[in-house]
Design a protein around this motif. Structure first.
Motif, PDB file in Angstrom:
ATOM      1  N   ILE A  67       0.832  -1.204   0.000  1.00  0.00           N
ATOM      2  CA  ILE A  67       0.000   0.000   0.000  1.00  0.00           C
ATOM      3  C   ILE A  67       0.865   1.251   0.000  1.00  0.00           C
ATOM      4  CG2 ILE A  67      -1.694   1.310   1.348  1.00  0.00           C
ATOM      5  CD1 ILE A  67      -2.574  -1.536   2.412  1.00  0.00           C
ATOM      6  N   THR A  68       1.866   1.259   0.863  1.00  0.00           N
ATOM      7  CA  THR A  68       2.748   2.426   0.941  1.00  0.00           C
ATOM      8  C   THR A  68       3.471   2.638  -0.376  1.00  0.00           C
ATOM      9  OG1 THR A  68       3.029   2.090   3.320  1.00  0.00           O
ATOM     10  CG2 THR A  68       4.661   3.465   2.209  1.00  0.00           C
ATOM     11  N   ALA A  69       3.968   1.560  -0.963  1.00  0.00           N
ATOM     12  CA  ALA A  69       4.663   1.679  -2.252  1.00  0.00           C
ATOM     13  C   ALA A  69       3.731   2.246  -3.321  1.00  0.00           C
ATOM     14  CB  ALA A  69       5.219   0.324  -2.680  1.00  0.00           C
ATOM     15  N   ALA A  70       2.511   1.745  -3.380  1.00  0.00           N
ATOM     16  CA  ALA A  70       1.563   2.236  -4.384  1.00  0.00           C
ATOM     17  C   ALA A  70       1.253   3.712  -4.162  1.00  0.00           C
ATOM     18  CB  ALA A  70       0.274   1.413  -4.343  1.00  0.00           C
ATOM     19  N   HIS A  71       1.027   4.095  -2.912  1.00  0.00           N
ATOM     20  CA  HIS A  71       0.675   5.485  -2.630  1.00  0.00           C
ATOM     21  C   HIS A  71       1.846   6.432  -2.850  1.00  0.00           C
ATOM     22  CE1 HIS A  71      -3.055   4.384   0.006  1.00  0.00           C
ATOM     23  NE2 HIS A  71      -3.146   3.955  -1.235  1.00  0.00           N
ATOM     24  N   VAL A  72       3.054   5.983  -2.548  1.00  0.00           N
ATOM     25  CA  VAL A  72       4.232   6.831  -2.771  1.00  0.00           C
ATOM     26  C   VAL A  72       4.519   6.952  -4.271  1.00  0.00           C
ATOM     27  CG1 VAL A  72       6.736   6.981  -2.447  1.00  0.00           C
ATOM     28  CG2 VAL A  72       5.256   6.485  -0.494  1.00  0.00           C
ATOM     29  N   LEU A  73       4.514   5.819  -4.980  1.00  0.00           N
ATOM     30  CA  LEU A  73       4.817   5.838  -6.416  1.00  0.00           C
ATOM     31  C   LEU A  73       3.739   6.558  -7.225  1.00  0.00           C
ATOM     32  CD1 LEU A  73       6.236   2.231  -6.828  1.00  0.00           C
ATOM     33  CD2 LEU A  73       7.520   4.381  -6.862  1.00  0.00           C
ATOM     34  N   LEU A  74       2.496   6.453  -6.784  1.00  0.00           N
ATOM     35  CA  LEU A  74       1.377   7.071  -7.501  1.00  0.00           C
ATOM     36  C   LEU A  74       0.850   8.283  -6.726  1.00  0.00           C
ATOM     37  CD1 LEU A  74      -0.409   3.699  -8.363  1.00  0.00           C
ATOM     38  CD2 LEU A  74       0.981   5.106  -9.911  1.00  0.00           C
ATOM     39  N   TYR A  75       1.751   8.969  -6.058  1.00  0.00           N
ATOM     40  CA  TYR A  75       1.398  10.054  -5.144  1.00  0.00           C
ATOM     41  C   TYR A  75       0.500  11.112  -5.785  1.00  0.00           C
ATOM     42  CZ  TYR A  75       1.743  14.076  -2.090  1.00  0.00           C
ATOM     43  OH  TYR A  75       1.428  15.143  -1.302  1.00  0.00           O
ATOM     44  N   ASN A  76       0.854  11.608  -6.953  1.00  0.00           N
ATOM     45  CA  ASN A  76       0.070  12.679  -7.587  1.00  0.00           C
ATOM     46  C   ASN A  76      -1.364  12.224  -7.880  1.00  0.00           C
ATOM     47  OD1 ASN A  76       2.160  14.548  -7.476  1.00  0.00           O
ATOM     48  ND2 ASN A  76       2.998  13.876  -9.434  1.00  0.00           N
ATOM     49  N   ALA A  77      -1.509  11.017  -8.379  1.00  0.00           N
ATOM     50  CA  ALA A  77      -2.853  10.494  -8.639  1.00  0.00           C
ATOM     51  C   ALA A  77      -3.609  10.286  -7.328  1.00  0.00           C
ATOM     52  CB  ALA A  77      -2.764   9.176  -9.412  1.00  0.00           C
ATOM     53  N   TYR A  78      -2.933   9.804  -6.310  1.00  0.00           N
ATOM     54  CA  TYR A  78      -3.568   9.562  -5.010  1.00  0.00           C
ATOM     55  C   TYR A  78      -4.072  10.877  -4.399  1.00  0.00           C
ATOM     56  CZ  TYR A  78      -4.173   8.197  -0.130  1.00  0.00           C
ATOM     57  OH  TYR A  78      -4.685   7.991   1.118  1.00  0.00           O
ATOM     58  N   ILE A  79      -3.208  11.867  -4.340  1.00  0.00           N
ATOM     59  CA  ILE A  79      -3.567  13.146  -3.724  1.00  0.00           C
ATOM     60  C   ILE A  79      -4.662  13.858  -4.514  1.00  0.00           C
ATOM     61  CG2 ILE A  79      -2.658  15.482  -3.300  1.00  0.00           C
ATOM     62  CD1 ILE A  79      -2.110  13.433  -1.065  1.00  0.00           C
ATOM     63  N   SER A  80      -4.654  13.725  -5.836  1.00  0.00           N
ATOM     64  CA  SER A  80      -5.681  14.397  -6.636  1.00  0.00           C
ATOM     65  C   SER A  80      -7.076  13.830  -6.371  1.00  0.00           C
ATOM     66  CB  SER A  80      -5.348  14.301  -8.124  1.00  0.00           C
ATOM     67  OG  SER A  80      -5.526  12.978  -8.590  1.00  0.00           O
ATOM     68  N   ARG A  81      -7.169  12.611  -5.869  1.00  0.00           N
ATOM     69  CA  ARG A  81      -8.460  11.978  -5.599  1.00  0.00           C
ATOM     70  C   ARG A  81      -8.801  11.905  -4.099  1.00  0.00           C
ATOM     71  NH1 ARG A  81      -6.173   9.733  -9.991  1.00  0.00           N
ATOM     72  NH2 ARG A  81      -7.463   9.244 -11.774  1.00  0.00           N
ATOM     73  N   HIS A  82      -7.900  12.376  -3.255  1.00  0.00           N
ATOM     74  CA  HIS A  82      -8.095  12.292  -1.799  1.00  0.00           C
ATOM     75  C   HIS A  82      -7.840  13.660  -1.167  1.00  0.00           C
ATOM     76  CE1 HIS A  82      -7.495   8.100  -2.983  1.00  0.00           C
ATOM     77  NE2 HIS A  82      -8.202   7.798  -1.902  1.00  0.00           N
ATOM     78  N   SER A  83      -8.842  14.526  -1.265  1.00  0.00           N
ATOM     79  CA  SER A  83      -8.672  15.911  -0.804  1.00  0.00           C
ATOM     80  C   SER A  83      -8.438  15.993   0.705  1.00  0.00           C
ATOM     81  CB  SER A  83      -9.874  16.753  -1.204  1.00  0.00           C
ATOM     82  OG  SER A  83     -11.058  16.188  -0.668  1.00  0.00           O
ATOM     83  N   GLN A  84      -9.065  15.147   1.478  1.00  0.00           N
ATOM     84  CA  GLN A  84      -8.882  15.187   2.932  1.00  0.00           C
ATOM     85  C   GLN A  84      -7.433  14.826   3.301  1.00  0.00           C
ATOM     86  OE1 GLN A  84     -11.536  12.631   5.102  1.00  0.00           O
ATOM     87  NE2 GLN A  84     -10.966  13.489   7.083  1.00  0.00           N
ATOM     88  N   GLU A  85      -6.889  13.815   2.663  1.00  0.00           N
ATOM     89  CA  GLU A  85      -5.501  13.429   2.912  1.00  0.00           C
ATOM     90  C   GLU A  85      -4.542  14.526   2.440  1.00  0.00           C
ATOM     91  OE1 GLU A  85      -7.861  11.515   1.827  1.00  0.00           O
ATOM     92  OE2 GLU A  85      -7.829   9.658   2.977  1.00  0.00           O
ATOM     93  N   ALA A  86      -4.877  15.152   1.320  1.00  0.00           N
ATOM     94  CA  ALA A  86      -4.039  16.252   0.818  1.00  0.00           C
ATOM     95  C   ALA A  86      -4.022  17.407   1.812  1.00  0.00           C
ATOM     96  CB  ALA A  86      -4.555  16.722  -0.545  1.00  0.00           C
ATOM     97  N   ALA A  87      -5.172  17.724   2.385  1.00  0.00           N
ATOM     98  CA  ALA A  87      -5.239  18.799   3.377  1.00  0.00           C
ATOM     99  C   ALA A  87      -4.421  18.450   4.618  1.00  0.00           C
ATOM    100  CB  ALA A  87      -6.690  19.060   3.757  1.00  0.00           C
ATOM    101  N   MET A  88      -4.471  17.196   5.039  1.00  0.00           N
ATOM    102  CA  MET A  88      -3.662  16.770   6.191  1.00  0.00           C
ATOM    103  C   MET A  88      -2.181  16.912   5.890  1.00  0.00           C
ATOM    104  SD  MET A  88      -5.755  13.523   7.878  1.00  0.00           S
ATOM    105  CE  MET A  88      -4.543  12.437   7.263  1.00  0.00           C
ATOM    106  N   MET A  89      -1.775  16.566   4.694  1.00  0.00           N
ATOM    107  CA  MET A  89      -0.361  16.680   4.306  1.00  0.00           C
ATOM    108  C   MET A  89       0.075  18.148   4.308  1.00  0.00           C
ATOM    109  SD  MET A  89       1.078  13.763   3.580  1.00  0.00           S
ATOM    110  CE  MET A  89       0.694  12.103   3.126  1.00  0.00           C
ATOM    111  N   ARG A  90      -0.787  19.014   3.788  1.00  0.00           N
ATOM    112  CA  ARG A  90      -0.446  20.439   3.753  1.00  0.00           C
ATOM    113  C   ARG A  90      -0.361  21.034   5.158  1.00  0.00           C
ATOM    114  NH1 ARG A  90      -3.838  20.273  -0.708  1.00  0.00           N
ATOM    115  NH2 ARG A  90      -5.629  20.980   0.491  1.00  0.00           N
TER     116      ARG A  90
END
Length: 140
Positions: A67-90
């Motif tokens: 899961i971590t590998a997929a989310h790290v490697l596909l980070y831009n696609a992941y963040i573009s579809r997960h606004s709540q997670e993107a806000a937490m990261m910011r």
């Protein structure tokens, strides 16, 4: 230890890692994991009558690698579809990349999910009769 079983069951982690990037929203992801955990606990109990908790724990850790590998490697696609997670990261305001944060927190989630999966496997072991378990270990 049945490493082949752990590896094969961890393919659910790989599938979920990719599916959560492109298909499965965060709100319903726990429902998918519950079904996967119940199925994996059953399979562990059925195929591996001993070391049930350890198999579940290691499976949780293996899942977190995928899961971590997929989310790290596909980070831009992941963040573009997960606004709540993107806000937490910011809002984290840490001096490291969000990908590094994911890579560091992934194993912690894997450990927690592994403990849960290990407990599920222990419970399943009480109900599932394994063909290789001694009669005293299996409950009909």
């Amino acid at each position: 230890m049945n490493w082949k079983l752990i590896f094969l069951l961890s393919m659910f982690g790989l599938a979920m890692g990719i599916a959560t990037v492109f298909v499965i929203p965060s709100k319903i992801e726990p429902a998918f994991w519950l079904v996967i955990f119940l199925f994996c606990a059953y399979v562990i109990a059925k195929r591996r009558p001993g070391l049930l908790f350890l198999h579940g724990l290691l499976l949780g850790l293996a899942n977190s690698v995928w899961i971590t590998a997929a989310h790290v490697l596909l980070y831009n696609a992941y963040i573009s579809r997960h606004s709540q997670e993107a806000a937490m990261m910011r809002s984290a305001s840490l001096p490291v990349s969000p990908r590094v944060i994911m890579a560091l927190t992934g194993p912690m989630f894997g450990l927690i999910s592994g403990v849960v999966l290990g407990l599920f496997a222990l419970v399943a072991g009480k109900w599932v009769k394994s063909p290789t378990a001694p009669a005293s270990q299996a409950i009909a």
